[in-house]
Design a protein around this motif. Structure first.
Motif, short mmCIF file in Angstrom:
data_model
loop_
_atom_site.label_atom_id
_atom_site.label_comp_id
_atom_site.label_asym_id
_atom_site.label_seq_id
_atom_site.Cartn_x
_atom_site.Cartn_y
_atom_site.Cartn_z
N LEU A 1 139.77 -23.08 165.65
CA LEU A 1 138.71 -21.90 165.83
C LEU A 1 139.32 -20.49 166.24
O LEU A 1 138.46 -19.87 166.86
N LEU B 1 132.31 -23.02 173.42
CA LEU B 1 131.79 -22.98 172.18
C LEU B 1 130.42 -23.16 172.00
O LEU B 1 129.61 -23.53 172.90
N GLN C 1 129.59 -25.28 166.60
CA GLN C 1 131.01 -25.45 167.00
C GLN C 1 131.34 -26.85 167.59
O GLN C 1 132.37 -27.53 167.33
N THR D 1 130.73 -29.49 165.14
CA THR D 1 131.95 -29.71 164.12
C THR D 1 133.14 -30.11 164.91
O THR D 1 133.75 -30.92 164.28
#
Length: 246
Positions: free
Chosen positions: A146, A207, A211, A214
């Protein structure tokens, strides 16, 4: 780190249950004990029941409030060991699963040394080198995907280096041992995600919700072969146990 005391008691009770073995190391000649990072007070109360005059301290007011509610006959105070100032001294400083949260080990060990009576004991256990390495590595990789730089927040020392650090701070090391302790996580398939939400909450807070979802999903897939055991997750814990004296 913000703690949910009730969730800690329910989902992460393995922390204090595994720490019960440390209680057998308490010297019977000791009278006063300081329990550093007492959490919700389970081990502190067991120490009291063994006949010791014990005080449990924790930097989390939420944890201390829950400890007082659960164990009204045991003494607890909201204190951070790194900033604690007290004229009281103790025969034993006891701690379970706490030191790996403290990066300023020089200050920690100085504080403990000052709190111990001559001949007093430090009895503790915490994460050793490569503790939860598979989980930490997988989490770091997910953040890197990320574009987020991950710094492992924990202090997981090697045995030799920590023994030397203790000696430098005036301790006589009577025993120092590291060992693997595979640890069952509660709540079946959700156990790993619940563990990550508790112990990596500061990084997860960086996040957004998508996110976070995930990362948790990817880690569940990535670690399945290593850590999933039929109906539960088994975290790759490695512990460091210390008995030292001033």
């Amino acid at each position: 780190m913000k703690w949910n005391a009730q969730r800690y008691e329910k989902q992460h009770d393995f922390v204090f249950k595994y720490g019960e073995g440390l209680l057998t190391l308490l010297p019977q000649t000791a009278h006063t004990v300081l329990d550093v990072g007492c959490g919700t007070g389970d081990l502190t109360d067991q120490i009291r029941q063994k006949g010791f005059d014990v005080l449990g301290i924790d930097q989390s007011a939420i944890m201390v409030d829950e400890a007082k509610r659960l164990y009204p006959n045991t003494k607890f105070q909201h204190q951070d060991i790194l900033t604690a100032t007290s004229s009281a001294t103790y025969d034993v400083v006891f701690s379970n699963a706490v030191f790996h949260w403290i990066n300023d080990q020089d200050r920690l060990l100085d504080q403990i040394h000052n709190l111990l009576n001559p001949g007093g004991y430090l009895i503790c256990e915490f994460g050793g080198h490569n503790n939860v390495a598979a989980i930490c590595n997988a989490f770091g990789q997910e953040l890197e995907y990320l574009g987020i730089n991950y710094q492992n927040p924990f202090f997981f020392p090697e045995t030799t280096s920590y023994k030397q650090l203790l000696i430098e701070h005036g301790f006589q090391v009577l025993d120092i041992t590291d060992y693997d302790r595979p640890t069952v996580l509660h709540d079946g398939i959700d156990g790993l995600a619940n563990w990550i939400k508790q112990f990596f909450q500061a990084d997860l807070a960086r996040l957004n919700e998508q996110q976070q979802a995930t990362v948790l999903k990817n880690m569940t897939v990535k670690l399945q072969d290593q850590l999933w055991r039929e109906d539960h997750w088994e975290a790759d814990y490695r512990r460091l146990r210390v008995v030292a004296r001033v």
